[in-house]
Design a protein around this motif. Sequence first.
Motif: not given
Lengths: 116, 116
Positions: B56, B58-60, B62-63
């Motif tokens: 992803s 952004m950190d918000m 999920p991969n």
Amino acid sequence: MTTTKTGTGTSRTMKMLASSALLAASFASSALAGDIEAGKASAAICSSCHGAAGVSTMDMWPNLAGQKTVYLAKQIKAFRDGVRKDSVMNSVAIGLTDADIDNLAAYYNSLPAGGS
Amino acid sequence: MTTTKTGTGTSRTMKMLASSALLAASFASSALAGDIEAGKASAAICSSCHGAAGVSTMDMWPNLAGQKTVYLAKQIKAFRDGVRKDSVMNSVAIGLTDADIDNLAAYYNSLPAGGS
């Protein structure tokens, strides 16, 4: 030259500002990142489904290793608060504090994706 | 020797049984695994948040790279059906068939975890 000389009023002020900035950055970083070691210590119950290395033991459960910190924390909080429904996760998350959850998120984020 | 000789009734029966078993295994496998190439073709909209390599932006968010197939399919279906709530995911998943979702799950599972 006088503004950079050690012991002048200006340099002391600059040092204090720099220290405050570092302190603030340190607090901000720890609030965002959680405590990896504390998270590891409370991850024992998680590992029975999500694996000791954060790679799940069954295809129906997600891998957590290397997952995004903010996403992980948001989901565990959603399970704890009953916003996201899953009978097992709702039960195991119910007693967790926000700090516990931030620590768990930091721990699982720190593990190598794929368990390698 | 006669039972393995080409053209005997017994060998034809055995070949038919073997073909049926292979066909059944093929269907079962494809039903479980989805079609990776078809999933890749329909993953363009997903990649704007979940990254071209399933990692992803952004950190918000999920991969998805290397995530478990059954878990991925269950979650996308839950978003489509409104069982799991997220305004963006509820919108993008709403038109997907079960087969589309199985293909997407197979595709993201096939990507190396961590994007490496």
